[in-house]
Design a protein around this motif. Structure first.
Motif, PDB file in Angstrom:
ATOM      1  N   VAL A 195       0.938  -1.290   0.062  1.00  0.00           N
ATOM      2  CA  VAL A 195      -0.035   0.113   0.158  1.00  0.00           C
ATOM      3  C   VAL A 195       0.736   1.184  -0.063  1.00  0.00           C
ATOM      4  O   VAL A 195       1.697   1.439   1.003  1.00  0.00           O
ATOM      5  CB  VAL A 195      -0.829   0.074   1.139  1.00  0.00           C
ATOM      6  N   ARG A 196       0.665   2.131  -0.919  1.00  0.00           N
ATOM      7  CA  ARG A 196       1.625   3.166  -1.075  1.00  0.00           C
ATOM      8  C   ARG A 196       0.780   4.558  -1.449  1.00  0.00           C
ATOM      9  O   ARG A 196      -0.217   4.220  -1.928  1.00  0.00           O
ATOM     10  CB  ARG A 196       2.521   3.030  -2.534  1.00  0.00           C
ATOM     11  N   THR A 197       1.581   5.711  -1.418  1.00  0.00           N
ATOM     12  CA  THR A 197       0.954   6.896  -1.934  1.00  0.00           C
ATOM     13  C   THR A 197       1.702   7.182  -3.278  1.00  0.00           C
ATOM     14  O   THR A 197       2.967   7.256  -3.212  1.00  0.00           O
ATOM     15  CB  THR A 197       1.100   7.877  -0.893  1.00  0.00           C
ATOM     16  N   CYS A 198       0.713   7.299  -4.166  1.00  0.00           N
ATOM     17  CA  CYS A 198       1.544   7.601  -5.504  1.00  0.00           C
ATOM     18  C   CYS A 198       2.209   8.973  -5.817  1.00  0.00           C
ATOM     19  O   CYS A 198       1.167   9.731  -5.296  1.00  0.00           O
ATOM     20  CB  CYS A 198       0.383   7.462  -6.736  1.00  0.00           C
ATOM     21  N   PRO A 199       3.380   9.369  -6.332  1.00  0.00           N
ATOM     22  CA  PRO A 199       3.747  10.387  -6.149  1.00  0.00           C
ATOM     23  C   PRO A 199       3.188  11.249  -7.540  1.00  0.00           C
ATOM     24  O   PRO A 199       3.450  12.347  -7.297  1.00  0.00           O
ATOM     25  CB  PRO A 199       5.260  10.080  -6.544  1.00  0.00           C
ATOM     26  N   ARG A 200       2.585  10.835  -8.320  1.00  0.00           N
ATOM     27  CA  ARG A 200       2.047  11.301  -9.465  1.00  0.00           C
ATOM     28  C   ARG A 200       0.539  11.934  -9.148  1.00  0.00           C
ATOM     29  O   ARG A 200       0.281  12.943  -9.338  1.00  0.00           O
ATOM     30  CB  ARG A 200       1.937  10.421 -10.656  1.00  0.00           C
ATOM     31  N   CYS A 201      -0.295  10.961  -8.728  1.00  0.00           N
ATOM     32  CA  CYS A 201      -1.562  11.075  -8.647  1.00  0.00           C
ATOM     33  C   CYS A 201      -2.158  11.728  -7.172  1.00  0.00           C
ATOM     34  O   CYS A 201      -3.024  12.068  -6.996  1.00  0.00           O
ATOM     35  CB  CYS A 201      -2.406  10.204  -9.188  1.00  0.00           C
ATOM     36  N   GLY A 202      -1.093  11.131  -6.220  1.00  0.00           N
ATOM     37  CA  GLY A 202      -1.529  11.507  -4.727  1.00  0.00           C
ATOM     38  C   GLY A 202      -2.204  10.541  -3.967  1.00  0.00           C
ATOM     39  O   GLY A 202      -2.846  10.713  -2.905  1.00  0.00           O
ATOM     40  N   ASN A 203      -3.037   9.546  -4.429  1.00  0.00           N
ATOM     41  CA  ASN A 203      -3.722   8.577  -4.127  1.00  0.00           C
ATOM     42  C   ASN A 203      -2.994   7.408  -3.345  1.00  0.00           C
ATOM     43  O   ASN A 203      -2.055   7.050  -3.721  1.00  0.00           O
ATOM     44  CB  ASN A 203      -4.552   7.812  -4.996  1.00  0.00           C
ATOM     45  N   THR A 262      -3.225   3.467  -2.358  1.00  0.00           N
ATOM     46  CA  THR A 262      -4.078   2.576  -2.773  1.00  0.00           C
ATOM     47  C   THR A 262      -3.012   1.277  -2.793  1.00  0.00           C
ATOM     48  O   THR A 262      -1.609   1.279  -2.601  1.00  0.00           O
ATOM     49  CB  THR A 262      -4.525   2.616  -4.151  1.00  0.00           C
ATOM     50  N   ARG A 263      -3.415  -0.007  -2.939  1.00  0.00           N
ATOM     51  CA  ARG A 263      -2.495  -0.997  -3.037  1.00  0.00           C
ATOM     52  C   ARG A 263      -2.116  -1.138  -4.532  1.00  0.00           C
ATOM     53  O   ARG A 263      -2.830  -1.117  -5.361  1.00  0.00           O
ATOM     54  CB  ARG A 263      -3.235  -2.428  -2.697  1.00  0.00           C
ATOM     55  N   TRP A 264      -0.932  -1.390  -4.637  1.00  0.00           N
ATOM     56  CA  TRP A 264      -0.329  -1.244  -5.911  1.00  0.00           C
ATOM     57  C   TRP A 264       0.025  -2.697  -6.378  1.00  0.00           C
ATOM     58  O   TRP A 264      -0.079  -3.623  -5.724  1.00  0.00           O
ATOM     59  CB  TRP A 264       1.363  -0.662  -5.830  1.00  0.00           C
ATOM     60  N   ALA A 265       0.189  -2.891  -7.559  1.00  0.00           N
ATOM     61  CA  ALA A 265       0.348  -4.284  -8.262  1.00  0.00           C
ATOM     62  C   ALA A 265       1.769  -4.430  -8.504  1.00  0.00           C
ATOM     63  O   ALA A 265       2.350  -3.584  -9.128  1.00  0.00           O
ATOM     64  CB  ALA A 265      -0.546  -4.486  -9.579  1.00  0.00           C
ATOM     65  N   ARG A 266       2.244  -5.858  -8.244  1.00  0.00           N
ATOM     66  CA  ARG A 266       3.728  -5.994  -8.753  1.00  0.00           C
ATOM     67  C   ARG A 266       3.574  -6.814 -10.141  1.00  0.00           C
ATOM     68  O   ARG A 266       2.813  -7.572 -10.413  1.00  0.00           O
ATOM     69  CB  ARG A 266       4.108  -6.973  -7.609  1.00  0.00           C
ATOM     70  N   VAL A 267       4.601  -6.287 -11.075  1.00  0.00           N
ATOM     71  CA  VAL A 267       4.674  -6.687 -12.235  1.00  0.00           C
ATOM     72  C   VAL A 267       6.056  -7.217 -12.642  1.00  0.00           C
ATOM     73  O   VAL A 267       7.078  -6.309 -11.913  1.00  0.00           O
ATOM     74  CB  VAL A 267       4.076  -6.162 -13.351  1.00  0.00           C
ATOM     75  N   ARG A 268       6.220  -7.820 -13.846  1.00  0.00           N
ATOM     76  CA  ARG A 268       7.746  -8.110 -14.167  1.00  0.00           C
ATOM     77  C   ARG A 268       7.708  -7.882 -15.509  1.00  0.00           C
ATOM     78  O   ARG A 268       6.767  -8.381 -16.560  1.00  0.00           O
ATOM     79  CB  ARG A 268       8.238  -9.740 -13.846  1.00  0.00           C
ATOM     80  N   ARG A 269       8.415  -6.644 -16.361  1.00  0.00           N
ATOM     81  CA  ARG A 269       8.598  -6.405 -17.571  1.00  0.00           C
ATOM     82  C   ARG A 269       9.881  -6.938 -18.202  1.00  0.00           C
ATOM     83  O   ARG A 269      10.871  -6.542 -17.580  1.00  0.00           O
ATOM     84  CB  ARG A 269       8.171  -4.817 -17.633  1.00  0.00           C
ATOM     85  N   SER A 270       9.710  -7.343 -19.403  1.00  0.00           N
ATOM     86  CA  SER A 270      10.821  -7.396 -20.106  1.00  0.00           C
ATOM     87  C   SER A 270      10.595  -7.180 -21.662  1.00  0.00           C
ATOM     88  O   SER A 270       9.592  -7.337 -22.096  1.00  0.00           O
ATOM     89  CB  SER A 270      11.490  -8.869 -19.955  1.00  0.00           C
TER      90      SER A 270
END
Length: 67
Positions: A19-27, A29-37
């Motif tokens: 659960v984090r506060t977003c630096p962009r939108c300020g909300n 919420t619980r964030w999702a973990r992803v792996r990108r490649s």
């Protein structure tokens, strides 16, 4: 000879994150973990992958933070 190749970004969902506060939108919420490649495909078959990164993504605005 006809050769069909492409580059794409693959994203795999790893489940819920912190659960984090977003630096962009300020909300908060619980964030999702992803792996990108990035991957190279030849005739729609993955041939090589590189640039693997583990990220947490804001569920509201889509901002990604590297973990």
């Amino acid at each position: 000879m006809f050769l069909l190749f492409g580059l794409r970004t693959r994203q795999q969902d790893l489940g819920p994150g912190d659960v984090r506060t977003c630096p962009r939108c300020g909300n908060t919420t619980r964030w999702a973990r992803v792996r990108r490649s990035r991957q190279l495909t030849v005739f729609f078959v993955p041939v090589a992958r590189w640039g693997r990164r583990r990220l947490e993504v804001c569920g509201i605005c889509g901002t990604a933070v590297e973990v």
